[in-house]
Design a protein around this motif. Structure first.
Motif, PDB file in Angstrom:
ATOM      1  N   LEU A   1       0.866  -1.173   0.000  1.00 56.08           N
ATOM      2  CA  LEU A   1       0.000   0.000   0.000  1.00 56.08           C
ATOM      3  C   LEU A   1       0.905   1.226   0.000  1.00 56.08           C
ATOM      4  CD1 LEU A   1      -2.013  -2.199   0.959  1.00 56.08           C
ATOM      5  CD2 LEU A   1      -3.008  -0.474   2.485  1.00 56.08           C
ATOM      6  N   ARG A   2       0.897   1.959  -1.092  1.00 59.92           N
ATOM      7  CA  ARG A   2       1.735   3.154  -1.193  1.00 59.92           C
ATOM      8  C   ARG A   2       0.942   4.401  -0.812  1.00 59.92           C
ATOM      9  NH1 ARG A   2       6.282   2.535  -4.982  1.00 59.92           N
ATOM     10  NH2 ARG A   2       6.270   0.442  -5.883  1.00 59.92           N
ATOM     11  N   ARG A   3       1.602   5.317  -0.151  1.00 59.76           N
ATOM     12  CA  ARG A   3       1.025   6.579   0.311  1.00 59.76           C
ATOM     13  C   ARG A   3      -0.239   6.347   1.140  1.00 59.76           C
ATOM     14  NH1 ARG A   3       1.211   9.822  -5.278  1.00 59.76           N
ATOM     15  NH2 ARG A   3      -0.496  10.936  -4.297  1.00 59.76           N
ATOM     16  N   PRO A   4      -0.195   5.393   2.081  1.00 62.73           N
ATOM     17  CA  PRO A   4      -1.377   5.159   2.927  1.00 62.73           C
ATOM     18  C   PRO A   4      -1.593   6.338   3.863  1.00 62.73           C
ATOM     19  CG  PRO A   4       0.497   4.008   3.829  1.00 62.73           C
ATOM     20  CD  PRO A   4       0.960   4.595   2.520  1.00 62.73           C
ATOM     21  N   LEU A   5      -2.812   6.493   4.295  1.00 62.19           N
ATOM     22  CA  LEU A   5      -3.097   7.508   5.304  1.00 62.19           C
ATOM     23  C   LEU A   5      -2.675   6.988   6.673  1.00 62.19           C
ATOM     24  CD1 LEU A   5      -4.471  10.156   6.261  1.00 62.19           C
ATOM     25  CD2 LEU A   5      -6.569   8.810   6.533  1.00 62.19           C
TER      26      LEU A   5
ATOM     27  N   GLY B   1       9.082   6.954  -1.072  1.00 57.99           N
ATOM     28  CA  GLY B   1       7.725   7.143  -0.608  1.00 57.99           C
ATOM     29  C   GLY B   1       7.326   6.182   0.491  1.00 57.99           C
ATOM     30  N   GLU B   2       6.426   6.635   1.372  1.00 62.35           N
ATOM     31  CA  GLU B   2       5.962   5.761   2.438  1.00 62.35           C
ATOM     32  C   GLU B   2       5.094   4.657   1.853  1.00 62.35           C
ATOM     33  OE1 GLU B   2       3.725   5.794   6.784  1.00 62.35           O
ATOM     34  OE2 GLU B   2       3.823   7.639   5.610  1.00 62.35           O
ATOM     35  N   ALA B   3       5.274   3.453   2.359  1.00 66.83           N
ATOM     36  CA  ALA B   3       4.475   2.315   1.919  1.00 66.83           C
ATOM     37  C   ALA B   3       4.376   1.303   3.044  1.00 66.83           C
ATOM     38  CB  ALA B   3       5.081   1.671   0.670  1.00 66.83           C
ATOM     39  N   TRP B   4       3.279   0.558   3.058  1.00 66.60           N
ATOM     40  CA  TRP B   4       3.086  -0.515   4.023  1.00 66.60           C
ATOM     41  C   TRP B   4       3.107  -1.836   3.283  1.00 66.60           C
ATOM     42  CZ3 TRP B   4      -1.685   1.633   7.188  1.00 66.60           C
ATOM     43  CH2 TRP B   4      -1.274   2.773   7.896  1.00 66.60           C
ATOM     44  N   ARG B   5       3.889  -2.776   3.764  1.00 58.23           N
ATOM     45  CA  ARG B   5       3.948  -4.124   3.235  1.00 58.23           C
ATOM     46  C   ARG B   5       3.011  -4.983   4.072  1.00 58.23           C
ATOM     47  NH1 ARG B   5       5.173  -7.167  -1.236  1.00 58.23           N
ATOM     48  NH2 ARG B   5       6.610  -8.899  -0.825  1.00 58.23           N
ATOM     49  N   VAL B   6       2.007  -5.575   3.431  1.00 58.62           N
ATOM     50  CA  VAL B   6       1.028  -6.394   4.142  1.00 58.62           C
ATOM     51  C   VAL B   6       1.311  -7.856   3.844  1.00 58.62           C
ATOM     52  CG1 VAL B   6      -1.416  -6.868   4.521  1.00 58.62           C
ATOM     53  CG2 VAL B   6      -0.669  -4.539   3.970  1.00 58.62           C
ATOM     54  N   LEU B   7       1.525  -8.630   4.910  1.00 54.70           N
ATOM     55  CA  LEU B   7       1.896 -10.037   4.811  1.00 54.70           C
ATOM     56  C   LEU B   7       0.771 -10.882   5.390  1.00 54.70           C
ATOM     57  CD1 LEU B   7       5.513  -9.493   6.166  1.00 54.70           C
ATOM     58  CD2 LEU B   7       4.862  -9.799   3.778  1.00 54.70           C
ATOM     59  N   PRO B   8      -0.094 -11.442   4.533  1.00 55.72           N
ATOM     60  CA  PRO B   8      -1.207 -12.250   5.033  1.00 55.72           C
ATOM     61  C   PRO B   8      -0.702 -13.449   5.821  1.00 55.72           C
ATOM     62  CG  PRO B   8      -1.459 -11.763   2.687  1.00 55.72           C
ATOM     63  CD  PRO B   8      -0.064 -11.373   3.066  1.00 55.72           C
ATOM     64  N   ALA B   9      -1.494 -13.869   6.777  1.00 56.08           N
ATOM     65  CA  ALA B   9      -1.137 -15.026   7.603  1.00 56.08           C
ATOM     66  C   ALA B   9      -2.414 -15.681   8.077  1.00 56.08           C
ATOM     67  CB  ALA B   9      -0.272 -14.590   8.789  1.00 56.08           C
ATOM     68  N   GLY B  10      -2.287 -16.843   8.710  1.00 58.00           N
ATOM     69  CA  GLY B  10      -3.458 -17.494   9.282  1.00 58.00           C
ATOM     70  C   GLY B  10      -4.056 -16.631  10.374  1.00 58.00           C
ATOM     71  N   LEU B  11      -5.323 -16.285  10.269  1.00 61.95           N
ATOM     72  CA  LEU B  11      -5.987 -15.434  11.251  1.00 61.95           C
ATOM     73  C   LEU B  11      -6.283 -16.243  12.506  1.00 61.95           C
ATOM     74  CD1 LEU B  11      -8.510 -13.739   8.787  1.00 61.95           C
ATOM     75  CD2 LEU B  11      -6.350 -12.793   9.619  1.00 61.95           C
ATOM     76  N   HIS B  12      -6.055 -15.626  13.669  1.00 65.10           N
ATOM     77  CA  HIS B  12      -6.251 -16.381  14.906  1.00 65.10           C
ATOM     78  C   HIS B  12      -6.645 -15.463  16.053  1.00 65.10           C
ATOM     79  CE1 HIS B  12      -2.495 -14.820  16.612  1.00 65.10           C
ATOM     80  NE2 HIS B  12      -1.941 -15.027  15.433  1.00 65.10           N
ATOM     81  N   GLY B  13      -7.311 -16.045  17.025  1.00 61.26           N
ATOM     82  CA  GLY B  13      -7.560 -15.446  18.318  1.00 61.26           C
ATOM     83  C   GLY B  13      -6.849 -16.306  19.354  1.00 61.26           C
ATOM     84  N   PRO B  14      -7.060 -16.059  20.627  1.00 59.56           N
ATOM     85  CA  PRO B  14      -7.897 -14.968  21.131  1.00 59.56           C
ATOM     86  C   PRO B  14      -7.245 -13.614  20.894  1.00 59.56           C
ATOM     87  CG  PRO B  14      -6.787 -16.080  22.939  1.00 59.56           C
ATOM     88  CD  PRO B  14      -6.483 -16.882  21.707  1.00 59.56           C
ATOM     89  N   ALA B  15      -8.086 -12.608  20.703  1.00 56.19           N
ATOM     90  CA  ALA B  15      -7.581 -11.270  20.422  1.00 56.19           C
ATOM     91  C   ALA B  15      -8.623 -10.254  20.868  1.00 56.19           C
ATOM     92  CB  ALA B  15      -7.286 -11.106  18.929  1.00 56.19           C
ATOM     93  N   THR B  16      -8.170  -9.051  21.104  1.00 62.36           N
ATOM     94  CA  THR B  16      -9.061  -7.930  21.410  1.00 62.36           C
ATOM     95  C   THR B  16      -8.798  -6.817  20.423  1.00 62.36           C
ATOM     96  OG1 THR B  16      -9.167  -8.459  23.774  1.00 62.36           O
ATOM     97  CG2 THR B  16      -9.746  -6.217  23.121  1.00 62.36           C
ATOM     98  N   VAL B  17      -9.850  -6.355  19.761  1.00 67.69           N
ATOM     99  CA  VAL B  17      -9.764  -5.294  18.770  1.00 67.69           C
ATOM    100  C   VAL B  17     -10.315  -4.005  19.369  1.00 67.69           C
ATOM    101  CG1 VAL B  17     -10.696  -4.443  16.579  1.00 67.69           C
ATOM    102  CG2 VAL B  17      -9.878  -6.808  16.770  1.00 67.69           C
TER     103      VAL B  17
END
Length: 446
Positions: free
Chosen positions: A49-53, A82-98
């Motif tokens: 993601l380039r130029r993310p907010l 330029g600013e950019a975010w590298r997003v690395l998908p992974a297995g989604l897991h809990g427990p977690a708090t959002v």
């Protein structure tokens, strides 16, 4: 809070000493950034993601995805610029708090993602988030077989018990209070076993440009989507299951956040250029070109961006803002300075946003001497001579920027908690001061 600390939270909105003439670079779109983060997290391969907010809402989204196991590295792009975010998908897991803060995109887009995780995911946020509509998403997910504990509130706080998969299929949702209910289901649908068929069954669906944005972004990462606009049934969207592709995406500037700067050109009879304004976009803020032109300005889209020029006069307007409701506070502020009355229609759903925006605008504009009345679905604004005073924001970023617009023409406007603009527009006071006085760029903003 003591009286002195309350006073220290007041920001004196600068008055314009003449016509503005400025180039204002607006940061990236919150709506695009947060959708892009969700899609990248659900993709089958890494993406950029380039130029993310970087704002409160987008950082909350990024941190929430990290708690579910997604890698998000903040740095520069693959070409070293330029600013950019590298997003690395992974297995989604809990427990977690959002922590959703008070971000509608986080509280609505992530429960379907959490349903794809292994384990419980608790959602909590600011006190105002408990009052914002979420029942449509909760009911739809339950109809798709997801277990959610919310003590029958239909609102936060709640816990989504993810099992690692969602069957999907046909589901009905009343999204008349927020188009985000539809977008929330569509964004995760490619990962559902059967995809999804979302049927809106309520009254008028607000903010359709945001749903079109969701559809366009889904298609850009390889999803198959049918819509009412593409020959499908009215108010029905279908997404087929399939892998999402990692992309190198440049985030557009946030056109809704450009609103106060364009309004400054209109109010002062000046000129403001917003670089990188896209020729084609699904952002609701693009409607400002037509709306503000109708209120007395003119605009030109060139390679340099969008240049908006005020004529020195502001005309009232009768306009249906149902598809672009987030623009209402800024338009109301400009309308309060016009030479004739205005009627803003189609925005009853704004009573359920960060605050009750219709009640708040009425109270605060009238508190400065205005003559505003609420209607069943909007506002009627009769211009009156305004005076200075405190403009309360109710922790709503668009109320704060509306107050800044008023301050251009009304000396003595003090904005309570201007820092709430950081929700989507970091350092708004600095950008505003630099627009009015380019020599002050980088100087303290009080």
């Amino acid at each position: 809070m003591t009286e002195s600390s309350v006073q220290s939270d007041l920001w004196p909105a600068p008055s314009a000493t003449g016509a503005v003439d400025a180039v204002v670079t607006v940061p990236g779109s919150k709506s695009v950034t947060n959708r892009a983060l969700v899609l990248a997290a659900l993709s089958s391969e890494p993406g950029w993601l380039r130029r993310p907010l970087r704002s409160r809402d987008t950082l909350l989204m990024a941190e929430a995805l990290r708690t579910l196991g997604v890698g998000i590295d903040e740095g520069v792009g693959p070409d070293g610029t330029g600013e950019a975010w590298r997003v690395l998908p992974a297995g989604l897991h809990g427990p977690a708090t959002v922590d959703v803060g008070n971000a509608g995109t986080v509280m609505r887009f992530l429960p379907p993602v959490a349903a794809l995780a292994h384990g419980p995911v608790r959602f909590d946020g600011d006190p105002r988030s408990y009052e914002r509509p979420l029942g449509g998403v909760i009911t739809a997910l339950r109809d798709l077989g997801v277990r959610i504990d919310d003590d029958d509130r239909g609102a936060l706080p709640m816990t989504v018990h993810g099992t690692g998969a969602v069957d999907g299929g046909r589901v009905e949702v009343d999204a008349s209070s927020s188009s985000q209910f539809v977008s929330a289901l569509l964004l995760s649908a490619p990962r559902f076993n059967q995809g999804v068929e979302v049927r809106h069954v309520g009254s008028t669906l607000p903010s359709m440009p945001h749903i079109r944005m969701t559809v366009d972004m889904l298609r850009s990462v390889g999803a198959q989507v049918s819509t009412p606009q593409s020959g499908g049934e009215p108010n029905v969207w279908r997404v087929t299951p399939g892998a999402l592709l990692g992309r190198d995406l440049v985030i557009e500037p946030d056109l809704s956040n450009a609103q106060p700067f364009l309004a400054a050109a209109l109010v002062t009879g000046g000129r403001v250029t917003i670089p990188d304004w896209p020729e084609r976009t699904t952002q609701p803020g693009d409607a400002l070109r037509e709306i503000f032109t109708g209120m007395g300005g003119s605009c030109e889209l060139t390679d340099a961006g969008l240049t908006f020029t005020g004529s020195g006069r502001i005309h009232g307007i009768d306009v249906d803002l149902g598809e672009v409701g987030e623009l209402t506070p800024g338009i109301a502020a400009v309308a309060a300075l016009a030479d004739s009355p205005s009627t803003l229609r189609g925005v009853a759903h704004l009573r359920l946003h960060e605050t009750d925006r219709l009640a708040a605008l009425t109270k605060e504009l009238n508190g400065l001497g205005g003559d505003v009345t609420e209607t069943a679905d909007g506002l009627h604004i009769r211009p009156r001579p305004l005076h200075g005073g405190v403009f309360h924001t109710y922790d709503d970023h668009r109320l704060a920027t509306a107050a800044a617009i008023l301050g251009l023409a009304v000396p003595g406007v003090e904005v309570e908690n201007v820092a709430t603009t950081a929700k989507t527009l970091p350092d708004f006071p600095g950008l505003w001061t630099a627009m009015l006085d380019p020599s002050a760029a980088g100087a303290p903003t009080g």
